[in-house]
Design a protein around this motif. Sequence first.
Motif, PDB file in Angstrom:
ATOM      1  N   MET A   6      -1.367   2.873   0.346  1.00 16.15           N
ATOM      2  CA  MET A   6      -0.643   2.909   1.583  1.00 16.15           C
ATOM      3  C   MET A   6      -0.586   4.271   2.162  1.00 16.15           C
ATOM      4  SD  MET A   6       1.730  -0.268   1.666  1.00 16.15           S
ATOM      5  CE  MET A   6       1.598  -0.713   3.473  1.00 16.15           C
ATOM      6  N   SER A   8       0.316   6.722   6.015  1.00 10.54           N
ATOM      7  CA  SER A   8       0.166   7.073   7.358  1.00 10.54           C
ATOM      8  C   SER A   8       0.293   8.754   7.209  1.00 10.54           C
ATOM      9  CB  SER A   8       1.316   6.632   8.102  1.00 10.54           C
ATOM     10  OG  SER A   8       1.153   7.135   9.380  1.00 10.54           O
ATOM     11  N   HIS A  12      -0.154  10.462  12.391  1.00  7.49           N
ATOM     12  CA  HIS A  12       1.184   9.609  12.624  1.00  7.49           C
ATOM     13  C   HIS A  12       0.619   8.561  13.475  1.00  7.49           C
ATOM     14  CE1 HIS A  12       1.847  12.208  16.025  1.00  7.49           C
ATOM     15  NE2 HIS A  12       1.775  13.091  15.300  1.00  7.49           N
ATOM     16  N   ILE A  15      -0.874   2.768   9.841  1.00  6.76           N
ATOM     17  CA  ILE A  15      -0.841   2.800   8.389  1.00  6.76           C
ATOM     18  C   ILE A  15      -2.158   2.463   7.907  1.00  6.76           C
ATOM     19  CG2 ILE A  15       0.072   1.603   6.530  1.00  6.76           C
ATOM     20  CD1 ILE A  15       2.602   1.229   8.618  1.00  6.76           C
ATOM     21  N   SER A  38      -6.336  -0.917   8.934  1.00  8.19           N
ATOM     22  CA  SER A  38      -5.671   0.096   9.618  1.00  8.19           C
ATOM     23  C   SER A  38      -4.771  -0.497  10.681  1.00  8.19           C
ATOM     24  CB  SER A  38      -6.676   1.076  10.054  1.00  8.19           C
ATOM     25  OG  SER A  38      -5.663   2.160  10.743  1.00  8.19           O
ATOM     26  N   TYR A  41       0.987   1.789  14.561  1.00 11.71           N
ATOM     27  CA  TYR A  41       2.460   1.747  14.924  1.00 11.71           C
ATOM     28  C   TYR A  41       2.697   1.134  15.967  1.00 11.71           C
ATOM     29  CZ  TYR A  41       3.729   4.910  11.021  1.00 11.71           C
ATOM     30  OH  TYR A  41       4.060   5.596   9.769  1.00 11.71           O
ATOM     31  N   PHE A  74       5.488  -0.642   7.019  1.00  8.03           N
ATOM     32  CA  PHE A  74       4.700  -0.574   6.074  1.00  8.03           C
ATOM     33  C   PHE A  74       4.747  -1.927   5.253  1.00  8.03           C
ATOM     34  CE2 PHE A  74       4.140   4.102   6.222  1.00  8.03           C
ATOM     35  CZ  PHE A  74       3.265   4.166   5.508  1.00  8.03           C
ATOM     36  N   SER A  93       3.032   3.255  -1.898  1.00  7.39           N
ATOM     37  CA  SER A  93       3.358   3.764  -0.467  1.00  7.39           C
ATOM     38  C   SER A  93       3.539   5.613  -0.429  1.00  7.39           C
ATOM     39  CB  SER A  93       4.509   3.259  -0.022  1.00  7.39           C
ATOM     40  OG  SER A  93       4.707   3.467   1.532  1.00  7.39           O
ATOM     41  N   GLN A  96       5.295   8.252   5.491  1.00  9.05           N
ATOM     42  CA  GLN A  96       5.027   9.134   6.682  1.00  9.05           C
ATOM     43  C   GLN A  96       5.711  10.556   6.508  1.00  9.05           C
ATOM     44  OE1 GLN A  96       3.183   8.459  10.058  1.00  9.05           O
ATOM     45  NE2 GLN A  96       3.349  10.572   9.386  1.00  9.05           N
ATOM     46  N   GLY A 114       9.896   5.970   5.194  1.00 10.78           N
ATOM     47  CA  GLY A 114       9.470   4.722   5.204  1.00 10.78           C
ATOM     48  C   GLY A 114       9.858   4.223   3.811  1.00 10.78           C
TER      49      GLY A 114
END
Length: 387
Positions: A6, A8, A12, A15, A38, A41, A74, A93, A96, A114
């Motif tokens: 994962m 971002s 920005h 995700i 995808s 946000y 996330f 992960s 960001q 995150g």
Amino acid sequence: MKVLGMISGTSHDGIDVAVVDFALADGVLRGRVGHTASTPYPEELRARLIAALPPAPTTLAEMCELDTLIGQCFAEAAAAAIAEGGPADLIVSHGQTVFHWVERTHARGTLQIGQPAWIAERTGTPVLSDVRVRDITAGGHGAPLVSVLDGLLLGAYEGGAGALNLGGIANMTVVRGNELYAYDIGPANALIDAVVTGRALNARGFDEDGRIAASGRVSPPLLEALLDEPYYRLAPPKSTGKELFHPGHVDEALARAGGEVGDADLVATLTELTVRTVAGDVRKAGVRTLVVSGGGCRNPVIMDGLRSALPAVDVRPSDDLGAPADDKEAIAFALIGWLSAHGLPGTAPGGTGARAARVLGTLTPGAGPLVLPAPLAGAPTSLVLTR
């Protein structure tokens, strides 16, 4: 081993998720790419994130809240991927990035938010996070980490190959036999997106299909002012981000160029900046093949500009190598997770400038005991991706 990657990125906007099932045999790592997605946000959260990014001032309270809210996003994206593609053995992960601390030629620190505990709590799956900083402690830039994937995918190309990612920032990995180096070239979509968003040129926040750029004309004085940025003349390894390439960077270039430029002409000029800086570095690398990924490869003005500027280079999307262009970075972080889980380094020192390769990341346990595979004595020599 099934790993869910994962990220971002520097745009920005949301995700990206990729689930990859890895199996190693005779030195060849095969990865079957399953579910990809995808998740944008929420608009309010993206607006808060943009408002907190440098050079804007922010507060520890805002960072704490964003860390939680992005972690929860996330977590939901991971849960949706597991519901669609089945359980994973490990989640990676990237989070960001909100700040990448570089002093001229040296990276000093990096911050991705995150909170991974939200992901582990929501899914019950162990989470590998904070993957960049260990490379920085070893003298590297912590970027571009995708170079470890590029090295395994492109090593067999005769005459050398380049892997170009056109996200917010353009980065390139050059692979020629046993030689590998990588670095951030400069802005790909970062400045274009900033202008489209800041001037409310459309509701998407980016130049969809390059339509705005195609309707404008390049301003030579502004392009010259933009190309005067000292970062472009630094030798690799080097890394950058929106700490440098932000809306104020455009405003300063406009002032040096001597006046205002119309919206479409401004976007056309920033698009040409991406083409000009990328093409120049590809020519210096002397590669015959350029494999392109990231959101910028969906912009025909950028891609047509690169093909025109690089007539001797075979410019193709990373989809041709089994890595969908929109999902390649998420796949790369899934690979880093597989490597870390097996005790293998997730960096290529030539790609980041580190003293040596390092095993990456920090592990957050899932619902049960943390159980890792047996360590491997040697790394894979190549990677084959399939769908």
